[in-house]
Every structure is written in structure tokens, then in C-alpha cells.
Design a protein around this motif. Structure first.
Motif, PDB file in Angstrom:
ATOM      1  N   GLY A 150       2.535   1.946  -3.310  1.00  0.00           N
ATOM      2  CA  GLY A 150       1.648   2.192  -4.441  1.00  0.00           C
ATOM      3  C   GLY A 150       1.334   0.972  -5.277  1.00  0.00           C
ATOM      4  O   GLY A 150       0.720   1.085  -6.339  1.00  0.00           O
ATOM      5  N   LYS A 151       1.744  -0.218  -4.816  1.00  0.00           N
ATOM      6  CA  LYS A 151       1.471  -1.441  -5.579  1.00  0.00           C
ATOM      7  C   LYS A 151       0.013  -1.874  -5.460  1.00  0.00           C
ATOM      8  O   LYS A 151      -0.495  -2.592  -6.315  1.00  0.00           O
ATOM      9  CB  LYS A 151       2.405  -2.561  -5.146  1.00  0.00           C
ATOM     10  CG  LYS A 151       3.834  -2.284  -5.564  1.00  0.00           C
ATOM     11  CD  LYS A 151       4.753  -3.419  -5.255  1.00  0.00           C
ATOM     12  CE  LYS A 151       6.119  -3.053  -5.807  1.00  0.00           C
ATOM     13  NZ  LYS A 151       7.186  -3.777  -5.240  1.00  0.00           N
ATOM     14  N   ILE A 152      -0.645  -1.464  -4.380  1.00  0.00           N
ATOM     15  CA  ILE A 152      -2.092  -1.666  -4.245  1.00  0.00           C
ATOM     16  C   ILE A 152      -2.702  -0.320  -3.874  1.00  0.00           C
ATOM     17  O   ILE A 152      -2.027   0.567  -3.329  1.00  0.00           O
ATOM     18  CB  ILE A 152      -2.463  -2.762  -3.209  1.00  0.00           C
ATOM     19  CG1 ILE A 152      -1.952  -2.420  -1.809  1.00  0.00           C
ATOM     20  CG2 ILE A 152      -1.964  -4.120  -3.660  1.00  0.00           C
ATOM     21  CD1 ILE A 152      -2.437  -3.380  -0.728  1.00  0.00           C
ATOM     22  N   ASP A 153      -3.974  -0.161  -4.175  1.00  0.00           N
ATOM     23  CA  ASP A 153      -4.641   1.125  -3.961  1.00  0.00           C
ATOM     24  C   ASP A 153      -5.503   1.177  -2.708  1.00  0.00           C
ATOM     25  O   ASP A 153      -5.862   2.268  -2.255  1.00  0.00           O
ATOM     26  CB  ASP A 153      -5.545   1.452  -5.154  1.00  0.00           C
ATOM     27  CG  ASP A 153      -4.748   1.619  -6.433  1.00  0.00           C
ATOM     28  OD1 ASP A 153      -3.660   2.223  -6.365  1.00  0.00           O
ATOM     29  OD2 ASP A 153      -5.212   1.142  -7.487  1.00  0.00           O
ATOM     30  N   PHE A 154      -5.857   0.026  -2.164  1.00  0.00           N
ATOM     31  CA  PHE A 154      -6.847   0.008  -1.083  1.00  0.00           C
ATOM     32  C   PHE A 154      -6.546  -1.148  -0.141  1.00  0.00           C
ATOM     33  O   PHE A 154      -6.164  -2.227  -0.576  1.00  0.00           O
ATOM     34  CB  PHE A 154      -8.249  -0.164  -1.701  1.00  0.00           C
ATOM     35  CG  PHE A 154      -9.356  -0.238  -0.707  1.00  0.00           C
ATOM     36  CD1 PHE A 154      -9.872   0.916  -0.148  1.00  0.00           C
ATOM     37  CD2 PHE A 154      -9.893  -1.454  -0.321  1.00  0.00           C
ATOM     38  CE1 PHE A 154     -10.907   0.860   0.776  1.00  0.00           C
ATOM     39  CE2 PHE A 154     -10.920  -1.531   0.592  1.00  0.00           C
ATOM     40  CZ  PHE A 154     -11.430  -0.363   1.150  1.00  0.00           C
ATOM     41  N   LEU A 170       0.838  -1.202   0.000  1.00  0.00           N
ATOM     42  CA  LEU A 170       0.000   0.000   0.000  1.00  0.00           C
ATOM     43  C   LEU A 170       0.875   1.255   0.000  1.00  0.00           C
ATOM     44  O   LEU A 170       0.675   2.170  -0.811  1.00  0.00           O
ATOM     45  CB  LEU A 170      -0.924   0.000   1.219  1.00  0.00           C
ATOM     46  CG  LEU A 170      -1.853   1.209   1.347  1.00  0.00           C
ATOM     47  CD1 LEU A 170      -2.904   1.182   0.242  1.00  0.00           C
ATOM     48  CD2 LEU A 170      -2.519   1.214   2.718  1.00  0.00           C
ATOM     49  N   LYS A 171       1.863   1.281   0.870  1.00  0.00           N
ATOM     50  CA  LYS A 171       2.753   2.447   0.969  1.00  0.00           C
ATOM     51  C   LYS A 171       3.542   2.682  -0.321  1.00  0.00           C
ATOM     52  O   LYS A 171       3.809   3.821  -0.690  1.00  0.00           O
ATOM     53  CB  LYS A 171       3.736   2.272   2.130  1.00  0.00           C
ATOM     54  CG  LYS A 171       3.128   2.475   3.494  1.00  0.00           C
ATOM     55  CD  LYS A 171       4.203   2.298   4.554  1.00  0.00           C
ATOM     56  CE  LYS A 171       3.721   2.644   5.928  1.00  0.00           C
ATOM     57  NZ  LYS A 171       4.779   2.473   6.937  1.00  0.00           N
ATOM     58  N   ASP A 197       0.835  10.756  -0.492  1.00  0.00           N
ATOM     59  CA  ASP A 197      -0.405  10.605  -1.255  1.00  0.00           C
ATOM     60  C   ASP A 197      -1.404   9.661  -0.591  1.00  0.00           C
ATOM     61  O   ASP A 197      -2.510   9.507  -1.073  1.00  0.00           O
ATOM     62  CB  ASP A 197      -0.085  10.062  -2.655  1.00  0.00           C
ATOM     63  CG  ASP A 197       0.685  11.068  -3.489  1.00  0.00           C
ATOM     64  OD1 ASP A 197       0.548  12.278  -3.214  1.00  0.00           O
ATOM     65  OD2 ASP A 197       1.419  10.645  -4.402  1.00  0.00           O
ATOM     66  N   LEU A 198      -1.002   9.028   0.479  1.00  0.00           N
ATOM     67  CA  LEU A 198      -1.851   8.049   1.157  1.00  0.00           C
ATOM     68  C   LEU A 198      -2.946   8.757   1.949  1.00  0.00           C
ATOM     69  O   LEU A 198      -2.702   9.743   2.634  1.00  0.00           O
ATOM     70  CB  LEU A 198      -0.971   7.215   2.087  1.00  0.00           C
ATOM     71  CG  LEU A 198      -1.552   5.963   2.695  1.00  0.00           C
ATOM     72  CD1 LEU A 198      -1.964   4.972   1.616  1.00  0.00           C
ATOM     73  CD2 LEU A 198      -0.534   5.329   3.618  1.00  0.00           C
ATOM     74  N   ARG A 199      -4.172   8.240   1.854  1.00  0.00           N
ATOM     75  CA  ARG A 199      -5.290   8.775   2.649  1.00  0.00           C
ATOM     76  C   ARG A 199      -5.845   7.649   3.509  1.00  0.00           C
ATOM     77  O   ARG A 199      -5.921   6.502   3.072  1.00  0.00           O
ATOM     78  CB  ARG A 199      -6.387   9.304   1.738  1.00  0.00           C
ATOM     79  CG  ARG A 199      -6.027  10.606   1.076  1.00  0.00           C
ATOM     80  CD  ARG A 199      -7.235  11.178   0.389  1.00  0.00           C
ATOM     81  NE  ARG A 199      -7.868  10.147  -0.435  1.00  0.00           N
ATOM     82  CZ  ARG A 199      -8.197  10.303  -1.696  1.00  0.00           C
ATOM     83  NH1 ARG A 199      -7.973  11.416  -2.306  1.00  0.00           N
ATOM     84  NH2 ARG A 199      -8.768   9.317  -2.365  1.00  0.00           N
TER      85      ARG A 199
END
Length: 184
Positions: A14-18, A11-12, A38-40
Motif C-alpha cells: 500500500g505504499k504506492i497506489d499504481f 504496491l502490495k 484490496d489490490l485490483r
């Protein structure tokens, strides 16, 4: 991704979005790091719950007074604060408090009360007659020690931690608790 740590790294990077159902400690760390990139993060109250179940077929746990005594030894606030990092709310039934249409607020709440626990145990003839630190009593003319087992699913760090907290709390009144992880 089966491994939670690997999923968080993905996740960190950017390999997965959720990612959902993140353990509280990891969620709070992600939330803190999210402000820099960019992480929310977002949290919602779930309809799920965690509970401690008693095996009513167990010879000792078939006794309601012993179960009540144990209930008074469960430090809900400590468990929520230390294990779930404040990301939980207590409940008095096997039901999420989010389900207000089904939730019974008249249920007896067993707040942490070591004195009440000891009184219940004493009134039901539990004592440490051999001074070994474990309560015992005569049942069917045999001396039986108050020794119980807490099972949790291996790999679930929160449930393991709850078991260890319970072990320490029960020890304060002379109940021995063995904490054992089992494959789910």
C-alpha cells in the motif's frame, strides 16, 4: 522505483497506489493474489512490440537467405507461452497488431519450420565440412563458420530468455549464437 521487485512489494504493502508495465510473470502472480485483498489488476493491449533486429552490415547477415533461415527458427508460440506467459500476440512487422490501420496482413509469415530452415541453409552452401557442429562455407576463398551474436539490454530478463531460446534453436541446425548482455 527503479527495481521492479521493490515496486511490486511497495504496491502490495500500500505504499504506492499504481504500477504499470509489470512483467507478465509478476502480473499473473499479482492478479492471483489480488483476489484475496484490496489490490485490483487490469490489463490492456499496448501499442508496443518486441522485435529481433538483424545487423545488415554484418558480413553473414547481409545474406537474405541466412536471415530467412533464422526467421524460420524463431519459435514465436514458445516464446509467447514460456517467456511472456501468454500475455502477448505475434506480429510480422515492427508494428503492434493493435494498429490495424497500418498493419499489413499480406506480409510473409515465417512460422517455425526447421526443415525449411535447413533447406535454405543447404541450398546456400552452408554445411558442417569439419564436423565440429557449426555450419561453414567458403566465402572469398576462406572457410567461414556461421557464428553470430545476440545482444540484449542487461537486466531485461525477457530479452535474455529470448536470446537463450534462440541459441538453442539455432544450434539445432548448426548456427552458433553467443548471447551477450550490454548496458543500455
Amino acid at each position: 522505483i527503479n527495481d521492479q521487485t521493490t515496486a511490486i512489494v511497495a504496491l502490495k504493502s500500500g505504499k504506492i497506489d499504481f504500477l504499470r508495465s509489470i512483467p507478465p510473470k509478476d502480473y499473473l502472480a499479482l492478479k492471483e493474489s489480488a483476489s484475496a485483498g484490496d489490490l485490483r489488476t487490469n490489463s490492456i493491449n499496448e501499442f508496443g512490440y518486441q522485435s529481433i533486429g538483424f545487423n545488415l552490415n554484418h558480413p553473414l547477415l547481409s545474406d537474405l537467405s541466412l536471415r530467412k533461415s533464422i526467421a524460420y527458427l524463431i519459435p514465436k508460440k514458445k516464446i509467447i507461452d514460456k517467456i511472456y506467459y501468454g500475455q502477448a500476440v505475434p506480429t510480422n512487422a515492427p508494428l503492434s497488431p493493435q494498429r490495424k490501420d497500418f498493419f499489413d496482413t499480406s506480409l510473409n509469415e515465417y512460422n517455425y519450420d526447421i526443415k525449411k530452415s535447413r533447406e535454405l541453409l543447404k541450398s546456400n552452401n552452408w554445411e558442417d565440412s569439419d564436423n565440429n557442429g557449426v555450419l561453414d562455407k567458403r566465402i572469398d576463398d576462406q572457410l567461414v563458420e556461421c557464428k553470430l551474436t545476440y545482444h540484449y539490454n542487461s537486466g531485461n530478463k525477457e530479452r535474455e530468455a529470448v536470446g537463450l531460446v534462440l541459441k538453442n534453436e539455432l544450434k539445432k541446425v548448426g548456427i552458433e549464437l553467443e548471447v551477450i548482455g550490454l548496458e543500455w
